[in-house]
Design an enzyme around this catalytic site. Structure first.
Site, PDB file in Angstrom:
ATOM      1  N   GLU A  38       0.102  -1.317   5.602  1.00 17.14           N
ATOM      2  CA  GLU A  38       1.125  -0.900   6.563  1.00 17.14           C
ATOM      3  C   GLU A  38       0.944   0.562   6.947  1.00 17.14           C
ATOM      4  O   GLU A  38       1.104   0.944   8.106  1.00 17.14           O
ATOM      5  CB  GLU A  38       2.526  -1.112   5.965  1.00 17.14           C
ATOM      6  CG  GLU A  38       3.665  -0.928   6.961  1.00 17.14           C
ATOM      7  CD  GLU A  38       4.298   0.455   6.945  1.00 17.14           C
ATOM      8  OE1 GLU A  38       5.206   0.686   7.739  1.00 17.14           O
ATOM      9  OE2 GLU A  38       3.877   1.337   6.162  1.00 17.14           O
ATOM     10  N   ASP A  95       0.824  -1.215   0.000  1.00 17.78           N
ATOM     11  CA  ASP A  95       0.000   0.000   0.000  1.00 17.78           C
ATOM     12  C   ASP A  95       0.854   1.260   0.000  1.00 17.78           C
ATOM     13  O   ASP A  95       2.033   1.232   0.358  1.00 17.78           O
ATOM     14  CB  ASP A  95      -0.941   0.014   1.214  1.00 17.78           C
ATOM     15  CG  ASP A  95      -0.200   0.070   2.545  1.00 17.78           C
ATOM     16  OD1 ASP A  95       0.803  -0.649   2.700  1.00 17.78           O
ATOM     17  OD2 ASP A  95      -0.615   0.848   3.423  1.00 17.78           O
TER      18      ASP A  95
END
Ligand SMILES: [Zn+2]
Length: 422
Positions: A177, A82
């Protein structure tokens, strides 16, 4: 290797994988699943073993060991797919500045934006390398697609070189994350590793094994709402005003992110919502030491108690929850994962150096959960913004260094048996 590495990186950054804190799904956004599916497919094509995606989107795979040595630990490499919610990751147009000449970098889609070696000194060191930037309206996403490309290229390099001696290597690509949920739903038993590394760091040679410990706090203030015309008579208590009072009472000059550095921690208000009736203030508390973190909890709690005492008709509540802990507390007990990384870096001609992380990593949570996981460089610079850049040759160095690292684990990493003779 650098061309396949670059092609791979360019492919990954063009997928919008921005994570979303307000989503309750895992991964939090569908774009992340697109990239995770792509990685799964590519791992299968390159011949990795045990390729699978879990229901929460973790993609795992194995590079089987090439040695017969017993008792070798399995080593895992992590990267997150991400990108940060702070800056758009949609429609990223990566631009490759081949053989970068050291001059000011301009952006075609944003003429006012410049990346200047004078204000980004690390850029000067990238002279002669192939530097990749975005086009001026998005982040680049090298955080952490540089890490993803490095781990994928490492996997390919190991699979293609069966003469290289190493134990079982596990790979794990994680979602979310950037919103702090990176390893929440990761099954460590399924991963089956005894030591791990996240590839999510900066300049070549960087090793991170100390992070903040972090807590989050939410202060809710309930006021008393009346019509302003009869506020004095009916005893209005303005929660928005009290929230402002709380913020003004914080020891900002010595305890805020913008006034501290190095090993100093802070109390940081991240969000304020306020009306007469109710106000909410969200905080993050950070410190490298647990004692320092406890002190910050006490400061905030005392301020809330003080506020309550001065305004008995309000209701002030402070809720604090744990987020993550400094990985150093566990790593100090067995520094081998850090020492072998330093040794691998030196063996490939890099100068290893420790970088103190004024934040948390997926490794902070993993280490606390029993899987020691320092963070290694992969060439990220200016993450989370329009000026993000990475040099292909730095990513390549990370692949070379990690290849050396799995060899060193094979040579020196045998699990110590209790009966070991002297
Ligand atoms: Zn990252």
């Amino acid at each position: 290797m650098s061309e396949t590495l670059l092609t791979r990186f360019l492919r990954y950054v063009q997928i919008d994988t921005q994570s979303d804190e307000t989503s309750t799904t895992s991964p939090s956004t569908p774009g992340q699943r697109v990239l995770l599916e792509m990685l799964k497919q590519e791992l299968g094509e390159m011949g990795a073993a045990d390729v699978k995606m879990t229901q929460h989107g973790y993609v795992m795979a194995s590079i089987p060991g090439t040695t017969r040595k017993p008792n070798l630990p399995a080593i895992a490499f992590f990267a997150h797919v991400d990108t940060a919610p702070d800056c758009s990751g949609k429609g990223v147009k990566p631009i490759v500045h081949r053989n970068y000449d050291g001059s000011i970098v301009k952006f075609p889609d944003n003429p006012r934006l410049v990346l200047d070696p004078a204000t980004s000194p690390e850029l000067s060191a990238a002279k002669g390398k192939d530097v990749v930037t975005a086009s001026g309206t998005t982040l680049l996403g090298s955080d952490d697609k540089a890490g993803v490309a490095v781990v994928m290229t490492l996997a390919e390099a190991l699979l293609q070189n069966s003469k290289l001696k190493h134990g079982l290597v596990r790979l794990c690509f994680t979602p979310d994350e950037e919103i702090g949920r990176g390893v929440d739903k990761l099954d460590l038993e399924m991963l089956g590793a005894q030591a791990a590394y996240t590839l999510d760091g900066g300049p070549a040679g960087e090793v991170s094994w100390e992070t903040f410990s972090g807590d989050a706090a939410e202060v809710t203030i309930e006021g008393v709402s009346t019509h302003p015309m009869e506020a004095r008579a009916k005893g209005m208590v303005n929660a928005a005003y009290l929230a402002g009072k709380l913020l003004a009472a914080l020891p900002r000059e010595r305890c805020a992110p913008e006034t501290t550095g190095g090993r100093e921690g802070f109390i940081h208000p991240t969000r304020v919502d306020g009306r007469v009736e109710q106000a909410l203030v969200k905080f993050i508390l950070r410190d490298f030491e647990l004692a320092g973190l406890a002190e910050k909890r006490r400061i905030l709690q005392r301020l809330c108690q003080g506020l309550q005492a001065t305004e008995p008709h309000a209701r002030v509540q402070c809720r604090i929850r744990k987020q993550y802990r400094n990985m150093a507390y566990w790593l100090r007990k067995d520094m081998r994962p850090v020492e072998l990384a330093r040794e691998a870096f030196a063996a490939v001609g890099l100068q290893p150096y420790d970088h103190l992380v004024r934040g948390g990593t997926d490794g902070s949570r993993l280490t606390e959960r029993g899987l020691p996981t320092p963070n290694l460089f992969c060439g990220e610079h200016n993450a989370h913004g329009l000026l993000e850049w990475v040099a292909v040759q730095d990513m390549e160095l990370a692949v070379t260094a990690c290849t050396k690292l799995v060899e060193l684990w094979e040579q020196k990493g045998q699990r110590r048996s209790r009966a070991r003779s002297v």
